[in-house]
Design a protein around this motif. Structure first.
Motif, PDB file in Angstrom:
ATOM      1  N   VAL A 108      40.307  15.713  31.887  1.00 40.50           N
ATOM      2  CA  VAL A 108      41.598  16.060  32.496  1.00 40.50           C
ATOM      3  C   VAL A 108      41.802  15.370  33.839  1.00 40.50           C
ATOM      4  CG1 VAL A 108      42.087  18.253  31.342  1.00 40.50           C
ATOM      5  CG2 VAL A 108      40.541  18.238  33.298  1.00 40.50           C
ATOM      6  N   THR A 139      44.852  12.789  34.742  1.00 44.73           N
ATOM      7  CA  THR A 139      45.756  13.082  35.864  1.00 44.73           C
ATOM      8  C   THR A 139      45.825  11.895  36.820  1.00 44.73           C
ATOM      9  OG1 THR A 139      45.098  15.374  35.642  1.00 44.73           O
ATOM     10  CG2 THR A 139      46.258  14.816  37.641  1.00 44.73           C
ATOM     11  N   LEU A 187      49.042   9.746  38.013  1.00 42.84           N
ATOM     12  CA  LEU A 187      49.406   9.644  39.433  1.00 42.84           C
ATOM     13  C   LEU A 187      49.556   8.176  39.824  1.00 42.84           C
ATOM     14  CD1 LEU A 187      47.146  12.341  41.178  1.00 42.84           C
ATOM     15  CD2 LEU A 187      49.636  12.330  40.992  1.00 42.84           C
ATOM     16  N   ALA A 213      41.267  18.727  38.965  1.00 42.16           N
ATOM     17  CA  ALA A 213      42.519  18.426  38.251  1.00 42.16           C
ATOM     18  C   ALA A 213      43.494  19.592  38.394  1.00 42.16           C
ATOM     19  CB  ALA A 213      42.236  18.149  36.780  1.00 42.16           C
ATOM     20  N   TRP A 255      47.322  19.495  39.954  1.00 44.41           N
ATOM     21  CA  TRP A 255      48.525  19.981  39.270  1.00 44.41           C
ATOM     22  C   TRP A 255      49.271  20.984  40.156  1.00 44.41           C
ATOM     23  CZ3 TRP A 255      45.083  20.925  34.399  1.00 44.41           C
ATOM     24  CH2 TRP A 255      44.858  19.702  33.759  1.00 44.41           C
ATOM     25  N   GLU A 292      42.726  23.771  28.370  1.00 40.93           N
ATOM     26  CA  GLU A 292      43.052  22.346  28.322  1.00 40.93           C
ATOM     27  C   GLU A 292      42.671  21.731  26.970  1.00 40.93           C
ATOM     28  OE1 GLU A 292      41.026  23.775  30.478  1.00 40.93           O
ATOM     29  OE2 GLU A 292      41.465  23.208  32.531  1.00 40.93           O
ATOM     30  N   ASN A 326      47.731  25.087  31.640  1.00 43.32           N
ATOM     31  CA  ASN A 326      47.585  23.852  32.393  1.00 43.32           C
ATOM     32  C   ASN A 326      46.808  22.848  31.550  1.00 43.32           C
ATOM     33  OD1 ASN A 326      48.758  24.328  35.066  1.00 43.32           O
ATOM     34  ND2 ASN A 326      47.235  25.971  35.199  1.00 43.32           N
ATOM     35  N   GLY A 327      47.342  21.661  31.416  1.00 39.60           N
ATOM     36  CA  GLY A 327      46.619  20.570  30.755  1.00 39.60           C
ATOM     37  C   GLY A 327      46.304  20.741  29.281  1.00 39.60           C
ATOM     38  N   ARG A 331      56.838  14.467  30.976  1.00 39.67           N
ATOM     39  CA  ARG A 331      55.691  14.638  31.886  1.00 39.67           C
ATOM     40  C   ARG A 331      55.695  13.527  32.936  1.00 39.67           C
ATOM     41  NH1 ARG A 331      51.629  17.570  30.652  1.00 39.67           N
ATOM     42  NH2 ARG A 331      51.761  17.066  28.440  1.00 39.67           N
ATOM     43  N   TYR A 366      56.072  14.037  36.927  1.00 34.07           N
ATOM     44  CA  TYR A 366      55.088  13.509  37.888  1.00 34.07           C
ATOM     45  C   TYR A 366      55.787  12.627  38.923  1.00 34.07           C
ATOM     46  CZ  TYR A 366      50.467  14.884  36.070  1.00 34.07           C
ATOM     47  OH  TYR A 366      49.350  15.587  35.719  1.00 34.07           O
TER      48      TYR A 366
END
Ligand code: NAD
Length: 421
Positions: free
Chosen positions: A11, A15, A19, A90, A94, A300, A321-322, A400, A404
């Motif tokens: 994860v 991420t 990013l 991670a 988030w 996740e 999350n994830g 997503r 981001y």
């Protein structure tokens, strides 16, 4: 199964890739990525706990303080046997993105303890929770870093933590955590806030696809705080809950499961399995159930290269999350599934945590109507802005990536104005 080759489901790596892409797509200074690629501070501590047997066990705990350009670090504490430093990092990233996205003045933090809470007695869980605060108290505080509940932690755990922190400070300092019981500064509606926010996001997504919410068939993976309340709230909107699951197994009924009876069944038996009138299904089968809306609300890496191909839902709203890996995302995108990403779909929790913190700071309590209306406004606006941003930037963008980019831009603007860049 699909023909794709699965990439690593780490994860943190996933991420960081997103990013980096966001910073590049937005043509921002590469320094923005340097700030975001690792937590500002990551603390690990040993937490000794006297078990009921008299034996002392030493648990490992973590706190990741990712970024505070927008305000104090904020994020839950997870008790789980598979907690790892990468997962906690991670999760804290988030939180930074989520707060930026939904417009609450917090940074990102997250914590965890490697333990199996299912086999701890209540007293052992209390000593572990107090031990966490003694170990990490010096880096926590209402103006510095404010934990909240996450997987296998709840309002009771927050009450013990608020009490322990107040003992250390020798003054009531309940604002150090959110998600507390009402009697010690909790906010009405906080317990179901993540699910309520998720239900608002589902409603907006359904509108975007012209999918009537009334009668929409919903499958939910994970039947704890987020999954259980989501089932109740969506059933109240007229949805049919066709399948749910927990860590052990799942249940299915195409005619619909009675959400409140199922919650009572889980409370009394400890599992959703064996719910009268349902057929048993596995967690894998749940993801592939014939439904309109799928809500992963557990852990996740559930919708992956192996499982995404069989998803039948038109909307995936990430209560957890994830839950979707990059491969899973690519497959869903190709199939035309609208994925409402975690940093938007489950941001109701931190939004109402923010409301709780505000109320603690000025010693006043809002009523349920005020809390829920303010939550609705925040989620509807965040959905609108992200949806618009995603589609303005070309139809090749998934929601997503759009979310981001939208969040990273806000973080970059704040870094710029604070003189960090
Ligand atoms: P919880 O502990 O209340 O519930 C978790 C549920 O998931 C339980 O029913 C458990 O049996 C089930 N589960 C665990 N592993 C599973 C698996 N492999 N397959 C299927 N089910 C499994 O936790 P929660 O607070 O509901 O959190 C669920 C998710 O939502 C997590 O990803 C968490 O980070 C996220 N989240 C929670 C909040 C919050 O306010 N609680 C806020 C934002 C995001």
């Amino acid at each position: 199964m699909t023909e794709e080759i699965c990439t690593q489901d780490n994860v943190l790596t996933a991420t960081l890739n997103l990013l980096r892409t966001s910073v590049e797509n937005l043509k921002l200074s590469p320094v923005v990525y340097e700030y975001l690629k690792a937590p500002s501070r990551f603390v690990e501590a040993a937490i000794p706990v006297e078990m009921d047997s008299g034996e002392v066990k030493v648990f490992t705990g973590y706190r990741s303080q990712h970024n505070n350009v927008l305000g104090p670090y904020k994020g839950g504490i997870r008790y789980h046997w598979e907690v790892t430093p990468d997962e906690v990092k991670a999760l804290s990233m988030w939180m930074t993105l989520k707060c930026a996205l939904v417009g609450v003045p917090f940074g990102g933090g997250k914590g965890g303890i490697v333990c199996d809470p299912r086999i701890l007695s209540k007293k052992e869980k209390e000593r572990l929770s107090r031990g966490y605060i003694r170990a990490f108290g010096s880096v926590l505080g209402p103006e510095l870093d404010i934990p909240a509940p996450d997987v296998y932690t709840d309002a009771q755990v927050m009450a013990w933590m608020a009490d322990e922190y107040s003992n250390i400070r020798q003054a009531p300092a309940f604002g150090v955590v959110t998600g507390k019981p009402l009697s010690v500064g909790g906010c009405v509606g906080r317990e179901e806030a993540t699910s309520r926010g998720c239900a608002f996001a589902v409603r907006e997504a359904a509108k975007a696809l012209d999918l009537p919410i009334k009668g929409a068939r919903v499958a939910i993976q994970g039947f704890g705080n987020v999954g259980g309340h989501a089932a109740l709230l969506l059933a109240a909107e007229g949805c049919t809950i066709v399948a749910v699951s927990d860590s052990r197994s799942g249940v299915y009924n195409p005619e619909g499961l009675d959400a409140s009876a199922l919650i009572a069944h889980k409370k009394s038996t400890g599992a959703v399995a064996g719910f009268p009138g349902s057929k048993p299904i596995t967690n894998l089968e749940l993801l592939a159930v014939d439904c309109d809306i799928l809500i992963p609300a557990a852990m996740e890496n559930q919708i992956t290269c192996d499982t995404a191909g069989s998803v039948k839902a038109r909307i995936v709203a990430e209560g957890a999350n994830g839950p979707t890996t990059p491969d899973g995302d690519a497959i869903l995108f190709k199939k035309g599934v609208l994925v409402v990403p975690d940093i938007l779909a489950n941001s109701g929790g931190v939004t109402v945590s923010y409301f709780e913190w505000v109320q603690n700071n000025y010693g006043f309590r809002w009523d349920a109507e005020t809390v829920n209306k303010r939550l609705e406004d925040k989620i509807v606006e965040a959905f609108r802005l992200v949806y618009l941003f995603t589609h303005q930037n070309g139809s090749t963008l998934d929601m997503r990536t759009g979310a981001y980019m939208y969040a990273v831009k806000k973080l970059s603007d704040a870094m710029q104005i604070r003189g960090w860049l």
